[in-house]
Design a protein around this motif. Structure first.
Motif, PDB file in Angstrom:
ATOM      1  N   VAL A   1       0.874  -1.296  -0.109  1.00 63.39           N
ATOM      2  CA  VAL A   1       0.198   0.005  -0.011  1.00 63.39           C
ATOM      3  C   VAL A   1       0.796   1.259  -0.020  1.00 63.39           C
ATOM      4  CG1 VAL A   1      -1.828  -0.995   1.009  1.00 63.39           C
ATOM      5  CG2 VAL A   1      -0.011  -0.065   2.548  1.00 63.39           C
ATOM      6  N   LYS A   2       2.204   1.028  -0.370  1.00 59.58           N
ATOM      7  CA  LYS A   2       2.990   2.078  -0.671  1.00 59.58           C
ATOM      8  C   LYS A   2       2.354   3.273  -1.688  1.00 59.58           C
ATOM      9  CE  LYS A   2       6.002  -0.817  -3.699  1.00 59.58           C
ATOM     10  NZ  LYS A   2       7.136  -1.125  -3.987  1.00 59.58           N
ATOM     11  N   ALA A   3       3.102   4.260  -1.710  1.00 64.14           N
ATOM     12  CA  ALA A   3       2.794   5.472  -2.839  1.00 64.14           C
ATOM     13  C   ALA A   3       1.222   5.890  -2.549  1.00 64.14           C
ATOM     14  CB  ALA A   3       3.081   4.980  -4.147  1.00 64.14           C
ATOM     15  N   ASP A   4       0.812   5.861  -1.333  1.00 66.00           N
ATOM     16  CA  ASP A   4      -0.468   6.114  -0.918  1.00 66.00           C
ATOM     17  C   ASP A   4      -1.538   5.318  -1.414  1.00 66.00           C
ATOM     18  OD1 ASP A   4      -2.546   7.686   0.324  1.00 66.00           O
ATOM     19  OD2 ASP A   4      -2.837   8.865  -1.467  1.00 66.00           O
ATOM     20  N   GLY A   5      -1.175   3.997  -1.323  1.00 64.40           N
ATOM     21  CA  GLY A   5      -2.046   3.004  -1.697  1.00 64.40           C
ATOM     22  C   GLY A   5      -2.035   2.892  -3.422  1.00 64.40           C
ATOM     23  N   TYR A   6      -1.004   2.845  -3.920  1.00 69.14           N
ATOM     24  CA  TYR A   6      -1.025   2.959  -5.427  1.00 69.14           C
ATOM     25  C   TYR A   6      -1.671   4.251  -6.032  1.00 69.14           C
ATOM     26  CZ  TYR A   6       1.643  -1.327  -5.831  1.00 69.14           C
ATOM     27  OH  TYR A   6       2.987  -2.307  -5.843  1.00 69.14           O
ATOM     28  N   GLY A   7      -1.869   5.305  -5.239  1.00 69.67           N
ATOM     29  CA  GLY A   7      -2.409   6.345  -5.775  1.00 69.67           C
ATOM     30  C   GLY A   7      -3.851   6.577  -5.417  1.00 69.67           C
ATOM     31  N   LEU A   8      -4.492   5.544  -4.615  1.00 71.21           N
ATOM     32  CA  LEU A   8      -5.947   5.530  -4.388  1.00 71.21           C
ATOM     33  C   LEU A   8      -6.161   5.947  -3.101  1.00 71.21           C
ATOM     34  CD1 LEU A   8      -6.670   2.333  -6.375  1.00 71.21           C
ATOM     35  CD2 LEU A   8      -6.786   4.502  -7.202  1.00 71.21           C
ATOM     36  N   GLY A   9      -5.293   6.222  -2.140  1.00 69.73           N
ATOM     37  CA  GLY A   9      -5.432   6.417  -0.933  1.00 69.73           C
ATOM     38  C   GLY A   9      -5.266   5.468   0.255  1.00 69.73           C
ATOM     39  N   ALA A  10      -4.040   5.375   0.729  1.00 73.14           N
ATOM     40  CA  ALA A  10      -3.383   4.327   1.480  1.00 73.14           C
ATOM     41  C   ALA A  10      -4.114   3.834   2.728  1.00 73.14           C
ATOM     42  CB  ALA A  10      -2.052   4.458   1.905  1.00 73.14           C
ATOM     43  N   GLY A  11      -4.944   4.854   3.445  1.00 73.35           N
ATOM     44  CA  GLY A  11      -5.869   4.628   4.624  1.00 73.35           C
ATOM     45  C   GLY A  11      -7.278   3.773   4.203  1.00 73.35           C
ATOM     46  N   LEU A  12      -7.919   4.273   3.242  1.00 78.88           N
ATOM     47  CA  LEU A  12      -9.002   3.663   2.933  1.00 78.88           C
ATOM     48  C   LEU A  12      -8.914   2.297   2.227  1.00 78.88           C
ATOM     49  CD1 LEU A  12     -11.140   6.754   1.806  1.00 78.88           C
ATOM     50  CD2 LEU A  12     -11.505   5.297   3.982  1.00 78.88           C
ATOM     51  N   VAL A  13      -7.752   2.200   1.436  1.00 82.05           N
ATOM     52  CA  VAL A  13      -7.585   1.020   0.947  1.00 82.05           C
ATOM     53  C   VAL A  13      -7.266  -0.112   1.854  1.00 82.05           C
ATOM     54  CG1 VAL A  13      -5.520  -0.114  -0.374  1.00 82.05           C
ATOM     55  CG2 VAL A  13      -6.681   1.852  -1.562  1.00 82.05           C
TER      56      VAL A  13
END
Length: 382
Positions: A44-56
């Protein structure tokens, strides 16, 4: 030329990526079912592959994932805050790019597990723990053929000495496949080298497989897999075809529909020469939003070897026309019935109807770059 324009609120016309968290969970479960007793983690690096790490990560935790991988300590601290609460404390967060001595307090406070890839990081971790007067687990990454990050096999005696002295509590051994999605001799050589390294650390869990590696069977799965792009619906080698659901759908609003004549041109550099009367939809999405200029329909070097990207409008596949610019992309909607295309409606640039991998191929890149490159102007909707 004739043009039609409709006014709409700014927010309704901004580029948007819609994230299907149920598809994300389904992909994790698909991957988790591949390899028997091996656990399935999540990059879930790079902000969840660009989709928002927390919510992912929240969605993946609900699906059953307990092992998460980020690149930097700062990412790990933020992720731990997202996975706060008594029912989330068993989430293990690994920091792939190691740490410096100054990072140790934050790492300890957030309960992060650093992945140590050289002797200097091992020394820094040990010194940081000594200063804090505590012990904490770490992971080790070994070099097996990628020549990127990792300890060398020759350094194992030094590592074992630190382990024996109590300065190193090793919970996971890792390496990284360089050619997991290709049937090369390299990946098997890496697997065998990794096995030999792991024999020096009996009882310690092992992890080698990335997304493509997760499809290679239990011989590569070891104890923990760590898929990334496969979770988000991207291609992870031929065995993944048809098994994964698209997670991210990128859409943008049509701002104007124009009627242009044969013989005219469209876009920067007059790159698109119109051989017929053409209806052009101007869409509010460009390379500043992460939609690559290399996906242009004309006027870029890649068009000499492969066609440009397609989009989906009103049930029809339509080509990108001319060069993608900073804020705008042109689509040739001549094949779509006139009454079906109007300002305000949204065009899909990848998602359920347009494969993200097809767009990546047109742009000469990979799905990873398309997702992680999504700009700040792109609204995330879950």
């Amino acid at each position: 030329m004739a043009a039609s324009t409709a006014l709409a609120s700014s927010n309704s016309r901004m580029p948007r990526v819609t994230i299907d968290t149920e598809a994300l969970k389904a992909n994790w479960r698909t991957l988790d079912a591949l390899n028997g007793k091996a656990r399935t983690g999540a990059a879930v690096k790079a902000d969840g592959y660009g989709l928002g790490a927390g919510l992912v990560a929240e969605a993946l935790f609900e699906a059953g994932c307990r092992d998460f991988f980020v690149a930097w300590v700062e990412e790990g601290v933020s992720l731990r805050a997202s996975l706060d609460g008594a029912d989330r404390r068993d989430a293990r967060i690994y920091v792939l790019q190691g740490l410096a001595l100054a990072d140790v307090p934050a790492c300890l406070e957030a309960g992060l597990i650093p992945v140590l890839s050289n002797l200097a990081e091992i020394a820094a971790w040990g010194e940081g723990l000594e200063r804090a007067g505590c012990s904490a687990p770490a992971a080790l990454q070994f070099e097996t053929g990628m020549n990127r990050l990792g300890l060398d096999a020759a350094e194992i005696p030094i590592v074992k000495a630190a382990q024996a002295g109590g300065a190193l509590d090793i919970r996971l051994l890792m390496s990284h496949l360089a050619s997991a999605d290709e049937g090369t001799e390299q990946r098997e050589a890496q697997r065998l080298q990794f096995l030999a390294i792991c024999e020096n650390f009996p009882g310690v869990e092992r992890s080698l497989a990335n997304s493509a590696g997760s499809f290679l069977g239990e011989g590569y799965a070891f104890d923990l897999t760590r898929p990334g792009i496969a979770l988000y619906g991207g291609r992870a080698g031929a065995p993944s075809d048809g098994k994964l659901k698209p997670v991210a759908t990128l859409t943008a609003a049509i701002l104007q529909v124009r009627a242009a004549k044969a013989g005219e041109a469209a876009g920067y550099g007059a790159a698109a020469k119109l051989a017929r009367d053409t209806r052009i939809a101007t869409v509010g999405l460009g390379y500043a939003d992460g939609y690559p200029r290399a996906a242009s329909g004309a006027g870029v070097p890649l068009r000499e070897t492969r066609p440009g990207a397609m989009a989906f409008v009103a049930g029809h596949m339509v080509p990108v026309l001319g060069r993608v610019s900073m804020d705008l992309t042109l689509l040739d909607v001549t094949s779509v019935p006139t009454d079906l295309v109007e300002p305000g409606m949204r065009a899909e640039f990848f998602g359920a109807n347009v494969s993200i991998d097809a767009v990546a191929d047109a742009a000469g890149t990979i799905a990873y770059e398309l997702l992680t490159g999504l700009g700040k102007r792109v609204e995330r909707v879950y």
